[in-house]
Design a protein around this motif. Structure first.
Motif, PDB file in Angstrom:
ATOM      1  N   ARG A   1      -3.117  11.626  -7.793  1.00 25.07           N
ATOM      2  CA  ARG A   1      -2.980  10.202  -8.129  1.00 25.07           C
ATOM      3  C   ARG A   1      -3.094   9.338  -6.873  1.00 25.07           C
ATOM      4  O   ARG A   1      -2.247   8.495  -6.596  1.00 25.07           O
ATOM      5  CB  ARG A   1      -1.663   9.926  -8.871  1.00 25.07           C
ATOM      6  CG  ARG A   1      -1.479  10.777 -10.112  1.00 25.07           C
ATOM      7  CD  ARG A   1      -0.303  10.318 -10.950  1.00 25.07           C
ATOM      8  NE  ARG A   1      -0.528   8.991 -11.516  1.00 25.07           N
ATOM      9  CZ  ARG A   1      -1.279   8.760 -12.607  1.00 25.07           C
ATOM     10  NH1 ARG A   1      -1.870   9.775 -13.214  1.00 25.07           N
ATOM     11  NH2 ARG A   1      -1.428   7.544 -13.064  1.00 25.07           N
ATOM     12  N   THR A   2      -4.174   9.557  -6.141  1.00 20.61           N
ATOM     13  CA  THR A   2      -4.408   8.777  -4.933  1.00 20.61           C
ATOM     14  C   THR A   2      -5.900   8.728  -4.638  1.00 20.61           C
ATOM     15  O   THR A   2      -6.655   9.628  -5.040  1.00 20.61           O
ATOM     16  CB  THR A   2      -3.669   9.374  -3.724  1.00 20.61           C
ATOM     17  OG1 THR A   2      -3.848   8.527  -2.594  1.00 20.61           O
ATOM     18  CG2 THR A   2      -4.193  10.756  -3.387  1.00 20.61           C
ATOM     19  N   TYR A   3      -6.332   7.688  -3.959  1.00 25.36           N
ATOM     20  CA  TYR A   3      -7.709   7.615  -3.494  1.00 25.36           C
ATOM     21  C   TYR A   3      -7.862   8.503  -2.258  1.00 25.36           C
ATOM     22  O   TYR A   3      -6.937   8.648  -1.466  1.00 25.36           O
ATOM     23  CB  TYR A   3      -8.087   6.168  -3.155  1.00 25.36           C
ATOM     24  CG  TYR A   3      -8.354   5.315  -4.374  1.00 25.36           C
ATOM     25  CD1 TYR A   3      -9.632   5.250  -4.928  1.00 25.36           C
ATOM     26  CD2 TYR A   3      -7.332   4.584  -4.958  1.00 25.36           C
ATOM     27  CE1 TYR A   3      -9.884   4.471  -6.052  1.00 25.36           C
ATOM     28  CE2 TYR A   3      -7.567   3.795  -6.078  1.00 25.36           C
ATOM     29  CZ  TYR A   3      -8.848   3.743  -6.621  1.00 25.36           C
ATOM     30  OH  TYR A   3      -9.088   2.973  -7.740  1.00 25.36           O
ATOM     31  N   LEU A   4      -9.043   9.057  -2.102  1.00 27.70           N
ATOM     32  CA  LEU A   4      -9.273   9.984  -1.005  1.00 27.70           C
ATOM     33  C   LEU A   4      -9.780   9.293   0.257  1.00 27.70           C
ATOM     34  O   LEU A   4      -9.844   9.922   1.317  1.00 27.70           O
ATOM     35  CB  LEU A   4     -10.281  11.054  -1.431  1.00 27.70           C
ATOM     36  CG  LEU A   4      -9.860  11.909  -2.631  1.00 27.70           C
ATOM     37  CD1 LEU A   4     -10.940  12.943  -2.951  1.00 27.70           C
ATOM     38  CD2 LEU A   4      -8.527  12.588  -2.367  1.00 27.70           C
ATOM     39  N   SER A   5     -10.128   8.015   0.150  1.00 29.95           N
ATOM     40  CA  SER A   5     -10.697   7.310   1.295  1.00 29.95           C
ATOM     41  C   SER A   5     -10.074   5.933   1.458  1.00 29.95           C
ATOM     42  O   SER A   5      -9.337   5.450   0.583  1.00 29.95           O
ATOM     43  CB  SER A   5     -12.221   7.157   1.135  1.00 29.95           C
ATOM     44  OG  SER A   5     -12.854   8.410   1.001  1.00 29.95           O
ATOM     45  N   ASN A   6     -10.374   5.320   2.579  1.00 31.55           N
ATOM     46  CA  ASN A   6     -10.018   3.930   2.829  1.00 31.55           C
ATOM     47  C   ASN A   6     -11.278   3.107   3.010  1.00 31.55           C
ATOM     48  O   ASN A   6     -12.264   3.571   3.590  1.00 31.55           O
ATOM     49  CB  ASN A   6      -9.163   3.777   4.090  1.00 31.55           C
ATOM     50  CG  ASN A   6      -7.728   4.202   3.873  1.00 31.55           C
ATOM     51  OD1 ASN A   6      -7.252   5.140   4.501  1.00 31.55           O
ATOM     52  ND2 ASN A   6      -7.024   3.529   2.979  1.00 31.55           N
ATOM     53  N   LEU A   7     -11.235   1.889   2.519  1.00 32.00           N
ATOM     54  CA  LEU A   7     -12.298   0.926   2.752  1.00 32.00           C
ATOM     55  C   LEU A   7     -11.841   0.019   3.885  1.00 32.00           C
ATOM     56  O   LEU A   7     -10.765  -0.588   3.802  1.00 32.00           O
ATOM     57  CB  LEU A   7     -12.578   0.118   1.491  1.00 32.00           C
ATOM     58  CG  LEU A   7     -13.753  -0.878   1.525  1.00 32.00           C
ATOM     59  CD1 LEU A   7     -14.338  -1.037   0.129  1.00 32.00           C
ATOM     60  CD2 LEU A   7     -13.313  -2.247   2.061  1.00 32.00           C
ATOM     61  N   VAL A   8     -12.626  -0.041   4.959  1.00 32.83           N
ATOM     62  CA  VAL A   8     -12.254  -0.807   6.139  1.00 32.83           C
ATOM     63  C   VAL A   8     -13.316  -1.866   6.415  1.00 32.83           C
ATOM     64  O   VAL A   8     -14.501  -1.542   6.582  1.00 32.83           O
ATOM     65  CB  VAL A   8     -12.101   0.104   7.378  1.00 32.83           C
ATOM     66  CG1 VAL A   8     -11.678  -0.718   8.595  1.00 32.83           C
ATOM     67  CG2 VAL A   8     -11.091   1.209   7.108  1.00 32.83           C
ATOM     68  N   VAL A   9     -12.890  -3.127   6.427  1.00 34.14           N
ATOM     69  CA  VAL A   9     -13.790  -4.257   6.700  1.00 34.14           C
ATOM     70  C   VAL A   9     -13.414  -4.831   8.067  1.00 34.14           C
ATOM     71  O   VAL A   9     -12.249  -5.105   8.340  1.00 34.14           O
ATOM     72  CB  VAL A   9     -13.656  -5.351   5.629  1.00 34.14           C
ATOM     73  CG1 VAL A   9     -14.504  -6.567   6.001  1.00 34.14           C
ATOM     74  CG2 VAL A   9     -14.074  -4.817   4.272  1.00 34.14           C
ATOM     75  N   THR A  10     -14.400  -5.016   8.925  1.00 36.63           N
ATOM     76  CA  THR A  10     -14.150  -5.651  10.229  1.00 36.63           C
ATOM     77  C   THR A  10     -14.877  -7.000  10.260  1.00 36.63           C
ATOM     78  O   THR A  10     -16.005  -7.131   9.771  1.00 36.63           O
ATOM     79  CB  THR A  10     -14.655  -4.780  11.385  1.00 36.63           C
ATOM     80  OG1 THR A  10     -16.030  -4.448  11.188  1.00 36.63           O
ATOM     81  CG2 THR A  10     -13.853  -3.487  11.453  1.00 36.63           C
ATOM     82  N   ALA A  11     -14.190  -7.996  10.831  1.00 37.90           N
ATOM     83  CA  ALA A  11     -14.759  -9.345  10.887  1.00 37.90           C
ATOM     84  C   ALA A  11     -14.442  -9.981  12.241  1.00 37.90           C
ATOM     85  O   ALA A  11     -13.374  -9.749  12.801  1.00 37.90           O
ATOM     86  CB  ALA A  11     -14.206 -10.207   9.755  1.00 37.90           C
ATOM     87  N   ALA A  12     -15.368 -10.767  12.757  1.00 42.12           N
ATOM     88  CA  ALA A  12     -15.210 -11.430  14.042  1.00 42.12           C
ATOM     89  C   ALA A  12     -14.902 -12.907  13.832  1.00 42.12           C
ATOM     90  O   ALA A  12     -15.321 -13.514  12.836  1.00 42.12           O
ATOM     91  CB  ALA A  12     -16.471 -11.289  14.885  1.00 42.12           C
ATOM     92  N   THR A  13     -14.172 -13.500  14.772  1.00 41.34           N
ATOM     93  CA  THR A  13     -13.822 -14.915  14.654  1.00 41.34           C
ATOM     94  C   THR A  13     -15.052 -15.790  14.855  1.00 41.34           C
ATOM     95  O   THR A  13     -15.929 -15.506  15.665  1.00 41.34           O
ATOM     96  CB  THR A  13     -12.772 -15.306  15.704  1.00 41.34           C
ATOM     97  OG1 THR A  13     -13.257 -14.960  17.004  1.00 41.34           O
ATOM     98  CG2 THR A  13     -11.464 -14.591  15.463  1.00 41.34           C
ATOM     99  N   THR A  14     -15.094 -16.879  14.081  1.00 42.83           N
ATOM    100  CA  THR A  14     -16.165 -17.857  14.238  1.00 42.83           C
ATOM    101  C   THR A  14     -15.602 -19.255  14.474  1.00 42.83           C
ATOM    102  O   THR A  14     -16.353 -20.166  14.817  1.00 42.83           O
ATOM    103  CB  THR A  14     -17.055 -17.904  12.982  1.00 42.83           C
ATOM    104  OG1 THR A  14     -16.266 -18.282  11.840  1.00 42.83           O
ATOM    105  CG2 THR A  14     -17.684 -16.551  12.724  1.00 42.83           C
ATOM    106  N   GLY A  15     -14.299 -19.428  14.325  1.00 38.06           N
ATOM    107  CA  GLY A  15     -13.695 -20.739  14.546  1.00 38.06           C
ATOM    108  C   GLY A  15     -12.303 -20.828  14.001  1.00 38.06           C
ATOM    109  O   GLY A  15     -11.807 -19.893  13.412  1.00 38.06           O
TER     110      GLY A  15
END
Length: 223
Positions: A209-223
């Motif tokens: 009852r668990t997901y096997l992976s992680n989804l990772v989003v990376t974002a850079a500052t623009t302001g």
């Protein structure tokens, strides 16, 4: 949710002084009345005390005020996260570590969690980590499930407790098996100021009852 991660809190090194012990038990220790060392006789035959050794140089120890008013002010915590193009608009609350040493999460899975011992949006360097569940049996599919569609260039807006809104631009998205996630990079305190969003993803293990992976989003500052 995240498996084992290296705790983002820094380890404080303690400096301890050491004292040398005598090399032999019962060694004779000169008394305070013992005569000073005597130098060889000079040409006039008069014995003179040996010259004292020059004092050791005192190291220049940096000093910093311990007064409360001189301590750096902590940056405001993030309170809201929006991804307008994906319809994501969630409240963000600060968290620490759970009993397993993993980043804690808010009991309400519709609320995102910010790792309070890491960088905040106003800090000049490091990764601001915000995470949330992807879904639950009670709440169904949640806002962070839409992050799977966060293509490069997607705008993310974070508002902090001071009311300051900062915009980020998605640079990358990856789904990584939980044991292979680079948590050092996700919780990095150095480098450019950036945002890391984390949720579960990939295949679901119905037995555990668990997901096997992680989804990772990376974002850079623009302001």
């Amino acid at each position: 949710m995240f498996g084992s991660l290296i705790a983002a809190s820094a380890v404080l090194g303690l400096l301890a002084g050491c004292s040398a012990e005598p090399s032999g038990v019962g060694s004779a220790v000169p008394s305070a009345s013992a005569a000073p060392p005597v130098a060889p006789s000079s040409e006039d035959g008069v014995a003179r005390p040996a010259a004292a050794a020059p004092p050791a140089a005192v190291p220049d120890v940096p000093r910093r005020s311990a007064a409360i008013e001189d301590q750096p002010v902590a940056a405001p915590a993030p309170t809201r996260l929006e991804v307008p193009s994906l319809g994501i608009d969630v409240v963000v609350r600060p968290v620490g570590l759970d009993g397993n040493g993993d980043m804690d999460l808010i009991d309400d899975p519709a609320v995102a969690a910010w790792y309070r011992w890491g960088p905040a949006p106003a800090d000049p360097a490091g990764s601001v980590v915000i995470a949330a569940h992807v879904d639950s049996l009670e709440y169904d599919v949640l806002p962070f499930a839409r992050l799977r569609d966060a293509a490069p260039g997607t705008e993310v807006v974070v508002t902090d407790a001071a009311g300051t809104r900062r915009t980020y631009e998605v640079r990358g998205l990856e789904v990584v098996e939980k044991g292979a996630v680079d948590w050092d990079a996700a919780f990095d305190r150095s480098g450019e100021s950036r945002l890391t969003l984390v949720t579960c993803g990939g295949e679901f293990d119905y037995d555990r009852r668990t997901y096997l992976s992680n989804l990772v989003v990376t974002a850079a500052t623009t302001g």
